[in-house]
Design a protein around this motif. Structure first.
Motif, PDB file in Angstrom:
ATOM      1  N   ARG A  44       0.834  -1.211   0.000  1.00  0.00           N
ATOM      2  CA  ARG A  44       0.000   0.000   0.000  1.00  0.00           C
ATOM      3  C   ARG A  44       0.868   1.261   0.000  1.00  0.00           C
ATOM      4  O   ARG A  44       0.543   2.244  -0.673  1.00  0.00           O
ATOM      5  CB  ARG A  44      -0.919  -0.002   1.215  1.00  0.00           C
ATOM      6  N   GLN A  47       3.841   0.744  -3.294  1.00  0.00           N
ATOM      7  CA  GLN A  47       3.317   0.462  -4.640  1.00  0.00           C
ATOM      8  C   GLN A  47       4.368  -0.214  -5.537  1.00  0.00           C
ATOM      9  O   GLN A  47       4.712   0.293  -6.611  1.00  0.00           O
ATOM     10  CB  GLN A  47       2.841   1.750  -5.299  1.00  0.00           C
ATOM     11  N   ARG A  70      -5.548  -8.175  -3.984  1.00  0.00           N
ATOM     12  CA  ARG A  70      -6.496  -7.961  -5.078  1.00  0.00           C
ATOM     13  C   ARG A  70      -7.802  -7.372  -4.545  1.00  0.00           C
ATOM     14  O   ARG A  70      -8.421  -6.532  -5.198  1.00  0.00           O
ATOM     15  CB  ARG A  70      -6.741  -9.275  -5.821  1.00  0.00           C
ATOM     16  N   ALA A  71      -8.231  -7.825  -3.372  1.00  0.00           N
ATOM     17  CA  ALA A  71      -9.455  -7.288  -2.788  1.00  0.00           C
ATOM     18  C   ALA A  71      -9.293  -5.808  -2.459  1.00  0.00           C
ATOM     19  O   ALA A  71     -10.262  -5.032  -2.517  1.00  0.00           O
ATOM     20  CB  ALA A  71      -9.817  -8.064  -1.526  1.00  0.00           C
ATOM     21  N   ASP A  72      -8.055  -5.397  -2.128  1.00  0.00           N
ATOM     22  CA  ASP A  72      -7.776  -3.994  -1.823  1.00  0.00           C
ATOM     23  C   ASP A  72      -7.581  -3.162  -3.088  1.00  0.00           C
ATOM     24  O   ASP A  72      -7.348  -1.950  -3.003  1.00  0.00           O
ATOM     25  CB  ASP A  72      -6.509  -3.876  -0.966  1.00  0.00           C
ATOM     26  N   GLY A  73      -7.616  -3.804  -4.249  1.00  0.00           N
ATOM     27  CA  GLY A  73      -7.423  -3.081  -5.498  1.00  0.00           C
ATOM     28  C   GLY A  73      -5.976  -2.849  -5.860  1.00  0.00           C
ATOM     29  O   GLY A  73      -5.676  -2.045  -6.759  1.00  0.00           O
ATOM     30  N   GLN A  74      -5.049  -3.552  -5.209  1.00  0.00           N
ATOM     31  CA  GLN A  74      -3.630  -3.420  -5.525  1.00  0.00           C
ATOM     32  C   GLN A  74      -3.297  -4.284  -6.737  1.00  0.00           C
ATOM     33  O   GLN A  74      -3.646  -5.459  -6.782  1.00  0.00           O
ATOM     34  CB  GLN A  74      -2.772  -3.847  -4.326  1.00  0.00           C
ATOM     35  N   ASP A  75      -2.607  -3.697  -7.716  1.00  0.00           N
ATOM     36  CA  ASP A  75      -2.336  -4.434  -8.947  1.00  0.00           C
ATOM     37  C   ASP A  75      -0.865  -4.800  -9.134  1.00  0.00           C
ATOM     38  O   ASP A  75      -0.424  -5.077 -10.251  1.00  0.00           O
ATOM     39  CB  ASP A  75      -2.830  -3.648 -10.162  1.00  0.00           C
TER      40      ASP A  75
END
Length: 222
Positions: A44, A47, A70-75
């Motif tokens: 987070r 990045q 992935r649930a947190d939107g981290q790619d």
């Protein structure tokens, strides 16, 4: 510079992996985590482009870390580095979209090859594509090309296989290539797999009602 987060519960192992990454041009370590929770926090905050993720962490399983990311939107992309050989672990990693899976213990060259493969594919993924061949190249991991064939393969036969594949109207199986070139199916498979490993052939699977899927090869190289 491709930013890498190293995640491993063993401090000594993490230090070694960090030193490996720092020796590879184009890559740099942005952080080191020894738990799943620390890995989530660092992703987070930092990045990273790529996470080298151990599966056996003290607070959670590595694939659970990936699911949380992935649930947190981290790619961030993830490359698994683990001693886990179980089918469930490997299959779960593949289904989760990891870019590669490297078994411990490994040496510097093993990691360097996979990071260079990743860099090649990442470049292709972020570029615009003109046709199917461009997309095939972007989806193909390309190890460092070598002019030297693997032991047991001849230059003359390699050229015949290359010609057969590059001039084929459609995809070829190893058996079909063997018939064209006049060699055994096993030999044809070895040459075709070499072309695939060096990013000059794409592989697709043709599924039949019974038996194992058939590997089909298509020329994409220059």
């Amino acid at each position: 510079m491709i930013g890498v987060l190293v995640v491993d519960d063993d401090f000594r192992v993490a230090r070694i992996h960090r030193s490996f990454v720092d020796r590879i041009p184009g890559f740099g370590v942005v952080g080191v985590a020894h738990t799943g929770a620390a890995a989530l926090d660092l992703v987070r905050s930092e990045q990273p482009d790529l996470v080298l993720l151990d599966l056996y962490l003290p607070d959670m399983f590595g694939l659970d870390v990936l699911a949380r990311l992935r649930a947190d939107g981290q790619d961030s992309d993830v490359l698994v580095i683990s001693a886990a050989k179980e089918a469930d672990a490997v299959r779960g990693a593949v289904r989760s979209g990891v870019v590669n899976y490297l078994l411990k213990p490994f040496g510097f060259d093993d990691l360097r090859t996979r990071l260079e493969q990743y860099a090649t594919q990442r470049t292709g993924m972020y570029a615009d594509h003109n046709d199917q061949a461009d997309i095939d190249r972007a989806l193909t991991y390309a190890p460092r090309a070598s002019a030297t064939l693997p032991k047991g393969l001849s230059t003359e036969t390699a050229q015949l296989v290359r010609n057969a594949l590059s001039t084929a109207a459609d995809t070829l199986s190893a058996a079909e290539c063997a018939d064209v070139v006049g060699i055994s199916r096993v030999s044809a498979r070895r040459y075709l797999e070499h072309l695939h490993a060096t990013a000059r052939a794409a592989v697709t699977l043709r599924y039949a009602v019974h038996g194992r899927p058939e590997r089909r090869y298509r020329w994409i190289g220059s």
